[in-house]
Write an enzyme that holds these catalytic residues in place. Structure first.
Site, short mmCIF file in Angstrom:
data_model
loop_
_atom_site.label_atom_id
_atom_site.label_comp_id
_atom_site.label_asym_id
_atom_site.label_seq_id
_atom_site.Cartn_x
_atom_site.Cartn_y
_atom_site.Cartn_z
N GLU A 1 0.82 -1.22 0.00
CA GLU A 1 0.00 0.00 0.00
C GLU A 1 0.86 1.27 0.00
O GLU A 1 0.80 2.10 0.92
CB GLU A 1 -0.96 0.00 1.20
CG GLU A 1 -1.99 -1.10 1.13
CD GLU A 1 -2.99 -1.07 2.29
OE1 GLU A 1 -4.09 -1.63 2.12
OE2 GLU A 1 -2.67 -0.49 3.34
N GLU B 1 -6.32 -8.05 -0.83
CA GLU B 1 -6.78 -8.03 0.56
C GLU B 1 -8.28 -7.75 0.60
O GLU B 1 -8.79 -6.92 -0.15
CB GLU B 1 -6.08 -6.93 1.38
CG GLU B 1 -4.63 -7.18 1.71
CD GLU B 1 -4.07 -6.09 2.62
OE1 GLU B 1 -4.88 -5.42 3.32
OE2 GLU B 1 -2.85 -5.90 2.62
#
Length: 691
Positions: A157, A315
């Protein structure tokens, strides 16, 4: 191409797995063996390993410990479980922060951060780059030939920015390369305003809350630089991995683009082999989950469109999060529905954060497949295992395409510029929400959609929706004009064609480069207070066949029809009777223009007419109840139709033919589908699409 190769030939099936963090459990070797037993029980075939494991891999500078990772990866593979191996740069060990403080970020206030959190490191730091190169080289040397590795999960991320001296100098060099001279930069940023003219490159710094932050071109270029600097660091991470084994694909997990706007993700397309992202909806905050479903369908479509092929859902949570305002449990059926929503829009995986709940620290209550109780006898585990069975039978869907004939234009530069501008409604211009509202009308009608940027090829689409294209260069204007002339349908709105690519206002009348295409001149624009209302009155006999009055709110633009035909006018205020909805015929195509912000009742009716007029294929030629949608993936021989119920109530859908089979049972689907609350049906039919 309607069928793409699988992301990995080693695992040419739907990937099902999770982030696995065995470095948190090294004190208890029994955990690994129990995890493997549970992974097999849940139908998991892949794990993402080592994402935050730097401290376990290099507990002291230059002293590496890979033996524990050897055991984990070997045991996974021996049990038929493959892995994405992560580079651990998302969080660095404490010894590095304290020995080399330059690796820590400096904030916009010019204060260096302390050690802690994630991504608290400078992408320009020579030390951090060198330490990352060493770590990634060692990982690649040791594991790139491992039979269980599918590819590299680079960092985690990416996000944030640094304002240290290295980054300031990097910004100046980036600007020199872009503009060449200070004269060109001063013109592009319009620095004579407030006497902000620069006379030396050294005077330029990044935007700051206690310094320069009101020059919009400056702010825009800083955001562009942050994206380019992040991409440069990502390339730096990838280089040693590819040098040792160029055949292994690389990905990095991205974040939900609404609300996250820090990086222009489209620019990562050239350096990544696979796009992946992390989805965390807030289900069940309303009677119907339609609004949330629309937002995440939009995200799925955007990430699929970045490379024009299947992506990975890297995710998601099998139950709840622990960081949202309210941590709500998934209701029965929602885990399967929300997971297969990703598949319906182009994902070839369903993966979770995380496999086993952490015992301590900030995410110890974040949802996971294995709860603190440590066994399989939980509702969440049963949901995951049930989905695993479904995914195991979906091999034929892997690599299939989404045949979109409609695109929504959503561009980062435009977004940044709109949200930085001081204009008609500073209490909320609501660009992102507006784009989602236009997209929602297409979603509700069951129309496959690509989410494109201004640099993408647009020639293949029949309809392009471009709400609030505030930043529109001359080149983009010509591109859209040619699209319409060649037979396409463009939908434009207020607050379009206002500034160029450096955020300078177009002269000669708005919408600037879109004026000929839309056939209007926008003279003024006003923002409305929340209590203000107006109306769009449809002209009798208009080409869309719409009648009555539709409520308008928030934004009203006062426009003059030049070559455009007026379809509807304002109902009230001093501009009653002025054009509020127009269409302009140009070449073989047409361009619609909405002068005002309209609500879902109008947008639903409008887009149905426009889609049908343009000859766009819907997934199902059937009435879809509110909150129910249909999405398709195809290989050119068979269509896989996902009919999804986010309405919060039981629904029925009549099918548009008798050639449908239920994908999971193989039986005929009949004439009507019954969709339970949070229900989904996957249907198979002979393809209605061709390459």
């Amino acid at each position: 191409m309607l069928k793409h190769p699988p992301i990995s030939s080693k695992l040419p099936v739907m990937m099902h797995g999770a982030d696995y963090n065995p470095d948190q459990w090294l004190h208890d070797p029994k955990v690994l063996e129990e995890d493997i037993r549970l992974m097999k029980l849940a139908g998991c075939n892949v794990m993402s390993v080592g994402i935050f494991a730097w401290a376990a891999l290099e507990p002291e500078e230059g002293k590496f410990n890979f033996e524990w990772l050897d055991r984990v990866l070997d045991r996974l593979y021996e049990n038929g479980i493959y892995f994405w191996l992560a580079t651990p740069s998302g969080a660095r060990p404490a010894w590095m922060s304290y020995k080399y403080p330059e690796v820590l970020r400096v904030g916009p206030n010019r204060v260096r951060n302390l050690h802690g959190h994630r991504h608290n490191h400078c992408y320009s730091s020579p030390v951090y780059r060198e330490k990352t190169r060493i770590m990634n080289t060692k990982l690649a040397e040791r594991y790139s030939k491992h039979p269980g590795i599918l590819g590299w999960h680079v960092s985690n991320e990416y996000g944030g920015e640094c304002h240290c001296d290295y980054c300031q100098e990097g910004f100046r060099e980036w600007l020199k390369k872009k503009y060449g001279t200070l004269d060109a930069l001063n013109h592009a940023w319009w620095t004579p305003f407030w006497s902000h003219t620069y006379t030396d490159w050294s005077q330029i710094e990044s935007p700051s809350p206690h310094g320069e932050n009101a020059v919009h071109g400056h702010n825009l270029d800083w955001r562009r630089y942050v994206t380019d600097r992040t991409i440069d660091f990502c390339k730096h991470e990838i280089a040693p991995l590819k040098a040792i084994n160029p055949d292994l694909p690389v990905t990095t997990n991205m974040m939900e683009v609404i609300p996250f706007d820090g990086l222009d993700y489209r620019k990562f397309a050239d350096i990544l082999d696979v796009i992946s992202w992390d989805a965390y909806p807030t289900w069940h905050d309303a009677e119907s989950d339609k609004k949330e479903a629309v937002k995440f369908a939009f995200n799925h479509d955007l990430f699929r469109t970045i490379k024009g092929k299947p992506f990975l859902l890297m995710e998601s949570t099998p139950s709840l999060t622990n960081w949202q305002p309210v941590s709500k449990l998934k209701r029965p059926g929602m885990h399967k529905l929300s997971s297969l929503q990703a598949v319906a829009h182009g994902s070839d995986s369903v993966q979770y954060f995380q496999w086993r709940k952490s015992r301590g620290s900030s995410e110890k209550f974040h949802g996971a497949v294995v709860d603190h109780v440590g066994h399989e006898h939980t509702r969440v585990f049963r949901d995951v295992a049930e989905l695993g069975e479904t995914l195991a039978n979906m091999k034929e869907i892997v690599g299939t395409s989404t045949p979109a004939e409609v695109a929504v234009l959503f561009d980062w530069d435009n977004r940044w510029a709109i949200n930085d501008a001081q204009g008609p409604r500073n209490m909320g211009i609501h660009y992102e929400r507006t784009v989602l509202e236009h997209y929602a009308a297409l979603w509700q009608y069951g129309v496959p959609v690509d989410i494109i940027g201004i640099e993408d090829d647009i020639s293949k689409y029949k309809v392009i929706s471009a709400p609030m294209l505030y930043m529109c260069s001359e080149e983009t204007g010509r591109k859209l004009e040619q699209f319409v002339e060649n037979g396409g349908t463009l939908v434009g709105t207020y607050w379009s064609g206002v500034v160029d690519e450096t955020d300078l206002c177009h002269l000669g009348g708005f919408p600037g480069p879109l004026r000929r295409t839309l056939g209007i001149w926008a003279e003024e624009i006003e923002g409305l207070y929340p209590h203000d209302k107006n109306g769009l009155v449809m002209n009798e006999g208009n080409r869309l066949g719409l009648t009555g009055v539709y409520e308008t709110h928030e934004i009203c633009e006062l426009a003059h029809a030049e070559t455009a035909q007026v379809l509807g006018v304002y109902e009230g205020d001093f501009y009653a009777g002025c054009p509020a909805l127009t269409v302009n015929e140009l070449g073989k195509g047409r361009a619609y223009y909405m002068a005002t912000r309209l609500k879902s009742d109008f947008l639903d009716a409008f887009y149905r007419k426009v889609v049908d007029e343009a000859g766009v294929k819907r997934v199902l030629n059937a009435d879809l109840p509110e909150g129910v949608t249909a999405q398709v993936r195809t290989d050119g021989e068979r269509d896989y139709v996902f009919v999804m119920n986010f309405s919060g109530a039981e629904q029925r859908v009549k099918l548009d033919g008798s050639d449908y089979a239920d994908f999971e049972t193989g039986q005929s689907a009949g004439e009507e589908l019954l969709l339970n609350v949070n229900g989904i049906k996957i249907l198979v039919r002979p393809s209605r699409y061709s390459g």
